[in-house]
Design an enzyme around this catalytic site. Structure first.
Site, PDB file in Angstrom:
ATOM      1  N   SER A  21      63.534  14.470  55.091  1.00 23.49           N
ATOM      2  CA  SER A  21      62.938  14.520  56.427  1.00 23.49           C
ATOM      3  C   SER A  21      62.993  15.950  56.960  1.00 23.49           C
ATOM      4  O   SER A  21      64.035  16.601  56.881  1.00 23.49           O
ATOM      5  CB  SER A  21      63.731  13.580  57.352  1.00 23.49           C
ATOM      6  OG  SER A  21      63.242  13.659  58.664  1.00 23.49           O
TER       7      SER A  21
ATOM      8  N   CYS B 116      78.860   4.093  72.963  1.00 18.30           N
ATOM      9  CA  CYS B 116      79.116   3.086  73.984  1.00 18.30           C
ATOM     10  C   CYS B 116      77.783   2.684  74.585  1.00 18.30           C
ATOM     11  O   CYS B 116      77.226   3.399  75.397  1.00 18.30           O
ATOM     12  CB  CYS B 116      80.032   3.664  75.041  1.00 18.30           C
ATOM     13  SG  CYS B 116      80.812   2.391  76.012  1.00 18.30           S
TER      14      CYS B 116
ATOM     15  N   GLY C 259      62.104  10.271  57.697  1.00 19.68           N
ATOM     16  CA  GLY C 259      63.068   9.819  56.698  1.00 19.68           C
ATOM     17  C   GLY C 259      63.141   8.299  56.716  1.00 19.68           C
ATOM     18  O   GLY C 259      63.255   7.647  55.670  1.00 19.68           O
ATOM     19  N   THR C 260      63.063   7.734  57.894  1.00 20.34           N
ATOM     20  CA  THR C 260      63.120   6.272  58.034  1.00 20.34           C
ATOM     21  C   THR C 260      61.976   5.613  57.267  1.00 20.34           C
ATOM     22  O   THR C 260      62.179   4.642  56.533  1.00 20.34           O
ATOM     23  CB  THR C 260      63.046   5.887  59.534  1.00 20.34           C
ATOM     24  OG1 THR C 260      64.144   6.502  60.208  1.00 20.34           O
ATOM     25  CG2 THR C 260      63.092   4.388  59.729  1.00 20.34           C
TER      26      THR C 260
ATOM     27  N   THR D 145      45.481   9.356  57.863  1.00 20.27           N
ATOM     28  CA  THR D 145      45.124  10.780  57.791  1.00 20.27           C
ATOM     29  C   THR D 145      46.379  11.630  57.867  1.00 20.27           C
ATOM     30  O   THR D 145      47.211  11.441  58.763  1.00 20.27           O
ATOM     31  CB  THR D 145      44.164  11.122  58.961  1.00 20.27           C
ATOM     32  OG1 THR D 145      43.011  10.284  58.833  1.00 20.27           O
ATOM     33  CG2 THR D 145      43.746  12.579  58.944  1.00 20.27           C
TER      34      THR D 145
ATOM     35  N   ASN E 247      75.607  10.985  56.751  1.00 16.13           N
ATOM     36  CA  ASN E 247      75.274  11.695  57.982  1.00 16.13           C
ATOM     37  C   ASN E 247      76.452  11.844  58.931  1.00 16.13           C
ATOM     38  O   ASN E 247      76.522  12.791  59.710  1.00 16.13           O
ATOM     39  CB  ASN E 247      74.113  10.996  58.702  1.00 16.13           C
ATOM     40  CG  ASN E 247      74.251   9.500  58.760  1.00 16.13           C
ATOM     41  OD1 ASN E 247      74.368   8.834  57.730  1.00 16.13           O
ATOM     42  ND2 ASN E 247      74.283   8.951  59.943  1.00 16.13           N
TER      43      ASN E 247
ATOM     44  N   GLN F 260      70.197  14.012  54.640  1.00 19.46           N
ATOM     45  CA  GLN F 260      71.200  14.969  55.125  1.00 19.46           C
ATOM     46  C   GLN F 260      71.541  16.042  54.090  1.00 19.46           C
ATOM     47  O   GLN F 260      72.261  16.983  54.396  1.00 19.46           O
ATOM     48  CB  GLN F 260      72.486  14.251  55.560  1.00 19.46           C
ATOM     49  CG  GLN F 260      72.330  13.435  56.829  1.00 19.46           C
ATOM     50  CD  GLN F 260      72.070  14.281  58.083  1.00 19.46           C
ATOM     51  OE1 GLN F 260      72.226  15.501  58.083  1.00 19.46           O
ATOM     52  NE2 GLN F 260      71.664  13.613  59.148  1.00 19.46           N
TER      53      GLN F 260
HETATM   54  N1  PLP Z   1      68.809   8.891  56.594  1.00 18.47           N
HETATM   55  C1  PLP Z   1      69.827   9.655  57.026  1.00 18.47           C
HETATM   56  C2  PLP Z   1      71.034   9.847  56.161  1.00 18.47           C
HETATM   57  C3  PLP Z   1      69.762  10.257  58.289  1.00 18.47           C
HETATM   58  O1  PLP Z   1      70.780  10.992  58.722  1.00 18.47           O
HETATM   59  C4  PLP Z   1      68.593  10.029  59.081  1.00 18.47           C
HETATM   60  C5  PLP Z   1      68.516  10.595  60.442  1.00 18.47           C
HETATM   61  O2  PLP Z   1      69.510  10.721  61.126  1.00 18.47           O
HETATM   62  C6  PLP Z   1      67.569   9.242  58.565  1.00 18.47           C
HETATM   63  C7  PLP Z   1      67.707   8.689  57.308  1.00 18.47           C
HETATM   64  C8  PLP Z   1      66.320   8.985  59.336  1.00 18.47           C
HETATM   65  O3  PLP Z   1      65.470  10.117  59.332  1.00 18.47           O
HETATM   66  P1  PLP Z   1      64.345  10.278  60.451  1.00 18.47           P
HETATM   67  O4  PLP Z   1      65.030  10.685  61.707  1.00 18.47           O
HETATM   68  O5  PLP Z   1      63.421  11.341  59.918  1.00 18.47           O
HETATM   69  O6  PLP Z   1      63.654   8.962  60.562  1.00 18.47           O
END
Ligand code: PLP
Length: 403
Positions: A199, A325, A71-72, A237, A151, A179
Protein backbone atom coordinates in the site's frame (compact mmCIF):
# COMPACT_ATOMS: atom_id res chain seq x y z
CA UNK A 1 4.13 24.10 19.68
CA UNK A 2 6.31 21.80 17.61
CA UNK A 3 4.45 18.85 16.15
CA UNK A 4 6.18 15.48 16.45
CA UNK A 5 4.74 12.64 14.39
CA UNK A 6 5.63 9.15 15.65
CA UNK A 7 2.73 7.29 14.03
CA UNK A 8 4.14 6.40 10.61
CA UNK A 9 2.66 2.89 10.72
CA UNK A 10 -0.79 4.49 10.62
CA UNK A 11 0.09 6.61 7.62
CA UNK A 12 2.89 8.82 6.32
CA UNK A 13 2.84 12.34 4.91
CA UNK A 14 2.83 12.43 1.10
CA UNK A 15 6.30 13.50 0.04
CA UNK A 16 6.57 16.74 -1.99
CA UNK A 17 8.35 14.86 -4.81
CA UNK A 18 5.39 12.47 -4.91
CA UNK A 19 2.85 15.31 -5.10
CA UNK A 20 4.88 16.94 -7.85
CA UNK A 21 4.99 13.73 -9.88
CA UNK A 22 1.22 13.35 -9.55
CA UNK A 23 0.23 16.90 -10.55
CA UNK A 24 0.40 16.58 -14.37
CA UNK A 25 -2.03 13.64 -14.21
CA UNK A 26 -4.50 15.70 -12.21
CA UNK A 27 -4.41 18.47 -14.82
CA UNK A 28 -3.11 18.26 -18.42
CA UNK A 29 -2.83 14.47 -18.67
CA UNK A 30 -6.34 13.65 -17.57
CA UNK A 31 -7.01 10.99 -20.23
CA UNK A 32 -8.22 7.44 -19.70
CA UNK A 33 -5.31 5.00 -19.90
CA UNK A 34 -7.54 2.54 -21.80
CA UNK A 35 -8.29 5.02 -24.63
CA UNK A 36 -6.52 4.31 -27.89
CA UNK A 37 -6.54 7.98 -29.00
CA UNK A 38 -4.10 10.78 -28.13
CA UNK A 39 -5.64 11.58 -24.73
CA UNK A 40 -4.94 8.12 -23.41
CA UNK A 41 -1.36 7.82 -24.62
CA UNK A 42 0.54 9.66 -21.85
CA UNK A 43 -1.59 8.19 -19.00
CA UNK A 44 -1.11 4.69 -20.45
CA UNK A 45 2.66 5.17 -20.60
CA UNK A 46 2.66 6.60 -17.07
CA UNK A 47 0.67 3.58 -15.86
CA UNK A 48 3.06 1.06 -17.34
CA UNK A 49 6.19 2.97 -16.28
CA UNK A 50 4.80 3.14 -12.74
CA UNK A 51 4.02 -0.58 -12.76
CA UNK A 52 7.63 -1.35 -13.72
CA UNK A 53 8.99 0.83 -10.93
CA UNK A 54 6.73 -0.70 -8.29
CA UNK A 55 7.66 -4.19 -9.49
CA UNK A 56 11.31 -3.36 -8.69
CA UNK A 57 10.29 -2.82 -5.07
CA UNK A 58 9.33 -6.50 -4.71
CA UNK A 59 11.30 -8.03 -7.63
CA UNK A 60 8.50 -9.21 -9.90
CA UNK A 61 7.59 -8.68 -13.54
CA UNK A 62 4.92 -6.17 -14.68
CA UNK A 63 2.36 -8.83 -15.68
CA UNK A 64 2.41 -9.99 -12.06
CA UNK A 65 1.29 -6.67 -10.54
CA UNK A 66 -2.37 -5.60 -10.17
CA UNK A 67 -3.26 -2.11 -8.93
CA UNK A 68 -5.97 -1.83 -6.29
CA UNK A 69 -7.49 0.92 -4.15
CA UNK A 70 -5.61 -0.02 -0.93
CA UNK A 71 -3.76 -2.61 1.10
CA UNK A 72 -7.17 -3.70 2.35
CA UNK A 73 -8.42 -4.36 -1.18
CA UNK A 74 -5.21 -6.22 -2.05
CA UNK A 75 -5.69 -8.48 0.99
CA UNK A 76 -9.36 -9.05 0.07
CA UNK A 77 -8.50 -9.85 -3.54
CA UNK A 78 -5.75 -12.25 -2.50
CA UNK A 79 -7.80 -14.09 0.13
CA UNK A 80 -11.35 -14.08 -1.24
CA UNK A 81 -10.07 -14.35 -4.80
CA UNK A 82 -8.03 -17.47 -3.97
CA UNK A 83 -10.80 -18.98 -1.84
CA UNK A 84 -13.30 -18.62 -4.67
CA UNK A 85 -10.93 -19.91 -7.33
CA UNK A 86 -9.93 -22.97 -5.28
CA UNK A 87 -13.17 -23.85 -3.56
CA UNK A 88 -13.52 -27.08 -5.53
CA UNK A 89 -10.11 -28.20 -4.24
CA UNK A 90 -10.73 -27.42 -0.57
CA UNK A 91 -12.14 -25.01 1.98
CA UNK A 92 -9.37 -24.63 4.55
CA UNK A 93 -7.33 -21.47 5.13
CA UNK A 94 -4.47 -20.97 7.59
CA UNK A 95 -3.67 -17.56 9.06
CA UNK A 96 -2.44 -16.13 12.38
CA UNK A 97 -4.08 -14.42 15.31
CA UNK A 98 -1.95 -11.29 14.81
CA UNK A 99 -2.96 -10.27 11.29
CA UNK A 100 -4.31 -6.83 10.42
CA UNK A 101 -8.14 -6.62 10.39
CA UNK A 102 -7.96 -6.49 6.56
CA UNK A 103 -6.93 -10.16 6.72
CA UNK A 104 -8.67 -11.27 9.94
CA UNK A 105 -12.08 -9.90 9.00
CA UNK A 106 -11.81 -11.27 5.47
CA UNK A 107 -11.12 -14.71 6.96
CA UNK A 108 -14.04 -14.31 9.38
CA UNK A 109 -16.29 -13.44 6.45
CA UNK A 110 -15.16 -16.57 4.61
CA UNK A 111 -15.90 -18.67 7.72
CA UNK A 112 -19.49 -17.43 7.55
CA UNK A 113 -19.51 -18.53 3.90
CA UNK A 114 -18.54 -22.11 4.80
CA UNK A 115 -14.72 -21.97 4.75
CA UNK A 116 -12.70 -23.27 7.69
CA UNK A 117 -9.95 -21.11 9.10
CA UNK A 118 -7.09 -22.07 11.44
CA UNK A 119 -5.77 -19.08 13.40
CA UNK A 120 -2.21 -19.89 14.49
CA UNK A 121 -1.09 -18.49 17.83
CA UNK A 122 2.20 -16.69 18.46
CA UNK A 123 4.78 -16.85 21.27
CA UNK A 124 5.70 -13.99 23.61
CA UNK A 125 7.95 -12.58 20.87
CA UNK A 126 5.11 -12.47 18.36
CA UNK A 127 6.49 -15.40 16.31
CA UNK A 128 4.57 -18.35 14.91
CA UNK A 129 5.71 -21.95 15.32
CA UNK A 130 6.59 -23.41 11.89
CA UNK A 131 5.90 -26.99 13.03
CA UNK A 132 2.43 -25.93 14.12
CA UNK A 133 1.93 -24.40 10.68
CA UNK A 134 3.06 -27.59 8.92
CA UNK A 135 0.83 -29.72 11.15
CA UNK A 136 -2.17 -27.51 10.40
CA UNK A 137 -1.97 -28.17 6.63
CA UNK A 138 -4.49 -30.77 5.43
CA UNK A 139 -5.47 -31.96 1.96
CA UNK A 140 -8.25 -29.34 2.11
CA UNK A 141 -5.85 -26.42 2.71
CA UNK A 142 -6.00 -23.97 -0.19
CA UNK A 143 -4.33 -20.87 1.27
CA UNK A 144 -1.82 -19.77 3.89
CA UNK A 145 -1.96 -16.05 4.64
CA UNK A 146 0.64 -14.74 7.11
CA UNK A 147 1.77 -11.13 7.36
CA UNK A 148 5.34 -10.04 6.56
CA UNK A 149 5.65 -7.48 9.36
CA UNK A 150 3.24 -6.78 12.15
CA UNK A 151 1.78 -3.28 12.19
CA UNK A 152 1.62 -3.00 16.01
CA UNK A 153 4.95 -4.48 17.07
CA UNK A 154 6.96 -4.32 13.83
CA UNK A 155 7.91 -8.01 14.25
CA UNK A 156 8.96 -9.66 10.98
CA UNK A 157 7.49 -13.13 10.57
CA UNK A 158 9.49 -15.99 8.98
CA UNK A 159 7.97 -15.54 5.52
CA UNK A 160 10.76 -17.33 3.64
CA UNK A 161 10.31 -20.46 5.78
CA UNK A 162 6.55 -20.26 5.37
CA UNK A 163 6.99 -19.90 1.61
CA UNK A 164 9.18 -22.99 1.50
CA UNK A 165 6.62 -25.03 3.47
CA UNK A 166 3.74 -23.79 1.32
CA UNK A 167 5.58 -24.55 -1.93
CA UNK A 168 6.51 -28.05 -0.74
CA UNK A 169 2.94 -28.82 0.27
CA UNK A 170 1.37 -27.25 -2.83
CA UNK A 171 -0.55 -24.57 -0.95
CA UNK A 172 -0.99 -20.99 -2.18
CA UNK A 173 0.85 -18.49 0.06
CA UNK A 174 -0.19 -14.86 0.50
CA UNK A 175 1.67 -12.35 2.64
CA UNK A 176 0.44 -8.93 3.70
CA UNK A 177 3.60 -6.86 3.26
CA UNK A 178 1.91 -3.49 3.80
CA UNK A 179 4.17 -2.61 6.78
CA UNK A 180 7.32 -4.07 5.24
CA UNK A 181 7.22 -2.48 1.79
CA UNK A 182 9.49 0.53 1.48
CA UNK A 183 11.09 -0.23 4.86
CA UNK A 184 12.97 -3.49 4.22
CA UNK A 185 14.04 -5.17 0.96
CA UNK A 186 11.37 -7.53 -0.38
CA UNK A 187 11.98 -10.27 -2.92
CA UNK A 188 8.95 -12.34 -3.87
CA UNK A 189 11.24 -14.96 -5.43
CA UNK A 190 13.13 -15.48 -2.18
CA UNK A 191 9.91 -15.58 -0.15
CA UNK A 192 8.37 -18.01 -2.62
CA UNK A 193 5.00 -16.38 -2.17
CA UNK A 194 2.17 -16.48 -4.70
CA UNK A 195 0.52 -13.25 -3.58
CA UNK A 196 1.81 -10.18 -1.73
CA UNK A 197 -0.05 -7.00 -0.73
CA UNK A 198 1.41 -3.49 -0.54
CA UNK A 199 0.00 0.00 0.00
CA UNK A 200 1.44 3.38 -1.08
CA UNK A 201 0.46 5.52 1.92
CA UNK A 202 2.66 3.56 4.32
CA UNK A 203 5.80 4.83 2.57
CA UNK A 204 5.04 8.46 1.67
CA UNK A 205 2.81 7.75 -1.31
CA UNK A 206 -0.82 8.85 -1.64
CA UNK A 207 -3.70 7.18 0.17
CA UNK A 208 -6.20 5.04 -1.69
CA UNK A 209 -3.82 3.08 -3.89
CA UNK A 210 -2.32 -0.36 -3.36
CA UNK A 211 -1.07 -3.29 -5.37
CA UNK A 212 -1.19 -7.05 -5.32
CA UNK A 213 1.66 -9.17 -6.61
CA UNK A 214 0.17 -12.23 -8.28
CA UNK A 215 2.72 -14.84 -9.28
CA UNK A 216 2.37 -15.90 -12.91
CA UNK A 217 -0.05 -18.79 -12.87
CA UNK A 218 -1.65 -17.89 -9.51
CA UNK A 219 -5.38 -17.51 -10.08
CA UNK A 220 -7.79 -15.28 -8.21
CA UNK A 221 -11.46 -14.64 -8.96
CA UNK A 222 -11.81 -10.86 -9.37
CA UNK A 223 -13.75 -8.92 -6.73
CA UNK A 224 -14.40 -5.99 -9.07
CA UNK A 225 -16.18 -7.08 -12.20
CA UNK A 226 -16.11 -4.50 -14.95
CA UNK A 227 -13.96 -3.68 -17.95
CA UNK A 228 -10.81 -5.47 -19.03
CA UNK A 229 -8.55 -3.40 -16.80
CA UNK A 230 -5.53 -4.92 -15.11
CA UNK A 231 -5.68 -7.97 -17.41
CA UNK A 232 -9.23 -8.76 -16.30
CA UNK A 233 -8.15 -9.08 -12.68
CA UNK A 234 -9.56 -5.78 -11.38
CA UNK A 235 -12.21 -3.81 -13.27
CA UNK A 236 -12.27 0.00 -12.96
CA UNK A 237 -10.45 2.87 -14.69
CA UNK A 238 -6.98 3.09 -13.19
CA UNK A 239 -6.26 5.99 -10.81
CA UNK A 240 -3.28 7.33 -12.76
CA UNK A 241 -2.28 10.25 -10.46
CA UNK A 242 -2.24 7.95 -7.43
CA UNK A 243 -0.39 5.18 -9.26
CA UNK A 244 2.24 7.66 -10.50
CA UNK A 245 2.66 8.93 -6.91
CA UNK A 246 2.92 5.33 -5.70
CA UNK A 247 5.78 4.71 -8.17
CA UNK A 248 7.61 7.88 -7.15
CA UNK A 249 7.33 6.86 -3.50
CA UNK A 250 8.67 3.39 -4.37
CA UNK A 251 11.61 4.91 -6.28
CA UNK A 252 12.54 7.17 -3.34
CA UNK A 253 12.10 4.36 -0.81
CA UNK A 254 14.44 2.07 -2.76
CA UNK A 255 17.07 4.78 -3.14
CA UNK A 256 17.03 5.68 0.57
CA UNK A 257 16.23 2.33 2.19
CA UNK A 258 19.71 1.45 3.42
CA UNK A 259 20.62 4.77 4.99
CA UNK A 260 17.12 5.51 6.29
CA UNK A 261 16.75 2.07 7.91
CA UNK A 262 20.02 2.52 9.75
CA UNK A 263 19.12 6.04 10.87
CA UNK A 264 15.64 5.06 12.07
CA UNK A 265 16.79 1.89 13.84
CA UNK A 266 19.37 3.93 15.79
CA UNK A 267 16.78 6.54 16.80
CA UNK A 268 14.23 3.85 17.66
CA UNK A 269 16.75 1.95 19.79
CA UNK A 270 17.75 5.11 21.63
CA UNK A 271 14.11 5.93 22.38
CA UNK A 272 13.30 2.41 23.51
CA UNK A 273 16.42 1.87 25.61
CA UNK A 274 16.14 5.25 27.31
CA UNK A 275 12.47 4.73 28.18
CA UNK A 276 13.20 1.29 29.64
CA UNK A 277 16.14 2.71 31.61
CA UNK A 278 14.44 5.85 32.93
CA UNK A 279 10.88 4.76 33.56
CA UNK A 280 10.15 1.98 36.03
CA UNK A 281 7.90 -0.91 34.95
CA UNK A 282 8.37 -0.58 31.17
CA UNK A 283 8.63 -3.60 28.89
CA UNK A 284 9.37 -4.02 25.20
CA UNK A 285 6.77 -5.99 23.25
CA UNK A 286 7.88 -8.29 20.43
CA UNK A 287 11.11 -9.74 19.12
CA UNK A 288 13.94 -7.23 19.49
CA UNK A 289 15.99 -8.47 16.53
CA UNK A 290 13.51 -9.49 13.84
CA UNK A 291 11.55 -6.34 13.21
CA UNK A 292 11.19 -3.42 10.84
CA UNK A 293 13.56 -0.56 11.72
CA UNK A 294 11.06 2.18 12.53
CA UNK A 295 8.80 0.56 15.12
CA UNK A 296 8.85 0.03 18.86
CA UNK A 297 5.99 -1.11 21.03
CA UNK A 298 6.44 -0.66 24.77
CA UNK A 299 4.13 -1.29 27.70
CA UNK A 300 3.97 1.08 30.65
CA UNK A 301 2.66 -1.22 33.31
CA UNK A 302 -0.42 -0.30 35.40
CA UNK A 303 -1.49 2.59 33.14
CA UNK A 304 -3.79 2.85 30.17
CA UNK A 305 -1.91 3.55 26.96
CA UNK A 306 -4.72 5.90 25.94
CA UNK A 307 -4.09 8.30 28.82
CA UNK A 308 -0.39 8.43 27.93
CA UNK A 309 -1.33 9.23 24.34
CA UNK A 310 -3.59 12.09 25.42
CA UNK A 311 -0.79 13.54 27.52
CA UNK A 312 1.64 13.20 24.63
CA UNK A 313 -0.87 14.75 22.24
CA UNK A 314 -1.10 17.81 24.52
CA UNK A 315 2.64 18.23 23.96
CA UNK A 316 2.26 17.87 20.19
CA UNK A 317 3.43 14.26 20.03
CA UNK A 318 1.41 11.80 17.91
CA UNK A 319 1.83 8.11 18.76
CA UNK A 320 -0.63 5.28 19.02
CA UNK A 321 -1.81 2.69 21.46
CA UNK A 322 -2.52 -0.99 21.14
CA UNK A 323 -5.91 -0.53 22.69
CA UNK A 324 -8.62 1.76 21.46
CA UNK A 325 -11.31 3.09 23.73
CA UNK A 326 -14.35 3.15 21.53
CA UNK A 327 -17.92 3.78 22.57
CA UNK A 328 -17.28 3.02 26.19
CA UNK A 329 -15.61 -0.33 25.76
CA UNK A 330 -11.89 -0.82 26.06
CA UNK A 331 -10.77 -3.14 23.31
CA UNK A 332 -7.46 -4.78 23.99
CA UNK A 333 -4.98 -5.21 21.15
CA UNK A 334 -5.60 -8.66 19.64
CA UNK A 335 -1.88 -8.79 18.82
CA UNK A 336 -0.66 -8.24 22.38
CA UNK A 337 -3.34 -10.57 23.76
CA UNK A 338 -2.19 -13.28 21.32
CA UNK A 339 1.39 -12.75 22.56
CA UNK A 340 0.16 -13.65 26.04
CA UNK A 341 0.67 -10.25 27.71
CA UNK A 342 -1.03 -9.75 31.06
CA UNK A 343 -3.83 -7.12 31.11
CA UNK A 344 -1.76 -4.62 33.11
CA UNK A 345 0.78 -4.75 30.27
CA UNK A 346 -1.38 -4.79 27.16
CA UNK A 347 -3.56 -1.96 28.44
CA UNK A 348 -0.50 0.22 28.87
CA UNK A 349 1.04 -0.30 25.46
CA UNK A 350 2.21 2.51 23.21
CA UNK A 351 3.51 2.18 19.66
CA UNK A 352 6.03 4.69 18.43
CA UNK A 353 6.60 4.41 14.68
CA UNK A 354 9.31 6.68 13.35
CA UNK A 355 9.80 8.03 9.85
CA UNK A 356 11.47 10.54 7.58
CA UNK A 357 10.66 13.58 9.73
CA UNK A 358 11.89 11.96 12.98
CA UNK A 359 15.00 13.52 14.49
CA UNK A 360 17.23 12.94 17.49
CA UNK A 361 15.74 16.11 18.96
CA UNK A 362 12.25 14.56 18.76
CA UNK A 363 13.48 11.41 20.46
CA UNK A 364 15.18 13.43 23.22
CA UNK A 365 11.98 15.42 23.75
CA UNK A 366 9.97 12.24 24.32
CA UNK A 367 12.66 10.76 26.57
CA UNK A 368 12.54 13.92 28.68
CA UNK A 369 8.75 14.25 28.85
CA UNK A 370 7.76 10.62 29.33
CA UNK A 371 8.99 9.94 32.91
CA UNK A 372 6.90 12.72 34.55
CA UNK A 373 3.86 11.85 32.41
CA UNK A 374 4.11 8.22 33.47
CA UNK A 375 4.63 9.14 37.11
CA UNK A 376 1.56 11.41 37.13
CA UNK A 377 -0.66 9.01 35.25
CA UNK A 378 0.43 6.03 37.31
CA UNK A 379 -0.24 7.89 40.55
CA UNK A 380 -3.85 8.34 39.43
CA UNK A 381 -4.26 4.80 38.18
CA UNK A 382 -6.58 2.49 40.14
CA UNK A 383 -4.11 -0.27 39.28
CA UNK A 384 -1.22 1.35 41.10
CA UNK A 385 -0.58 1.40 44.83
CA UNK A 386 1.24 4.70 45.22
CA UNK A 387 2.01 4.16 48.92
CA UNK A 388 3.74 0.82 48.29
CA UNK A 389 5.11 1.75 44.84
CA UNK A 390 3.71 -1.35 43.13
CA UNK A 391 0.77 -2.54 41.10
CA UNK A 392 -2.47 -3.79 42.61
CA UNK A 393 -4.03 -7.13 41.91
CA UNK A 394 -7.22 -6.16 40.16
CA UNK A 395 -9.43 -8.27 37.90
CA UNK A 396 -9.83 -6.59 34.53
CA UNK A 397 -13.14 -6.50 32.80
CA UNK A 398 -12.53 -6.30 29.05
CA UNK A 399 -15.78 -4.52 28.43
CA UNK A 400 -15.42 -1.63 30.83
CA UNK A 401 -13.62 1.52 29.93
CA UNK A 402 -12.00 3.06 32.97
CA UNK A 403 -12.03 6.57 31.52
N1 PLP B 1 -2.23 -4.55 6.37
C1 PLP B 1 -1.45 -3.99 7.31
C2 PLP B 1 -0.41 -4.82 8.01
C3 PLP B 1 -1.62 -2.64 7.66
O1 PLP B 1 -0.86 -2.10 8.60
C4 PLP B 1 -2.64 -1.90 6.97
C5 PLP B 1 -2.89 -0.50 7.35
O2 PLP B 1 -2.74 -0.12 8.50
C6 PLP B 1 -3.39 -2.53 5.99
C7 PLP B 1 -3.16 -3.86 5.71
C8 PLP B 1 -4.45 -1.81 5.24
O3 PLP B 1 -3.89 -0.95 4.27
P1 PLP B 1 -4.75 0.27 3.68
O4 PLP B 1 -4.78 1.32 4.73
O5 PLP B 1 -4.01 0.70 2.44
O6 PLP B 1 -6.10 -0.27 3.36
Amino acid sequence: MKKIYFDHNATTPTRPEVVEAMLPYLSDEWGNASSIHWAGRAPKKALEDAREKICELVNCSPVEMVFTSSGTESDNLAIKGTALSKKKKGNHIITTKVEHPAVLNTCKYLEREGFEVTYLGVDADGMIDLDELSDAITDKTILITVMYANNETGVILPVEDIGAIARKRGVTFHTDAVQAAGKVPIDVKKINCDLLSISAHKFYGPKGVGALYLRRGARVVPLMHGGHHERNRRGGTENIPAIVGFAKAAELAMAEMDSESRRLAALRDKLEESLIERVPHVKLNGNKEKRIPNTTNVSFEFIEGESLLLNLDMLGVAASSGSACTSGSLEASHVLVAMGLAPELYHGSVRFSLGKSSTEEDVDFIIEKMPPIVERTRAMSPLWNEAEGKGMEIEFSEKSCSR
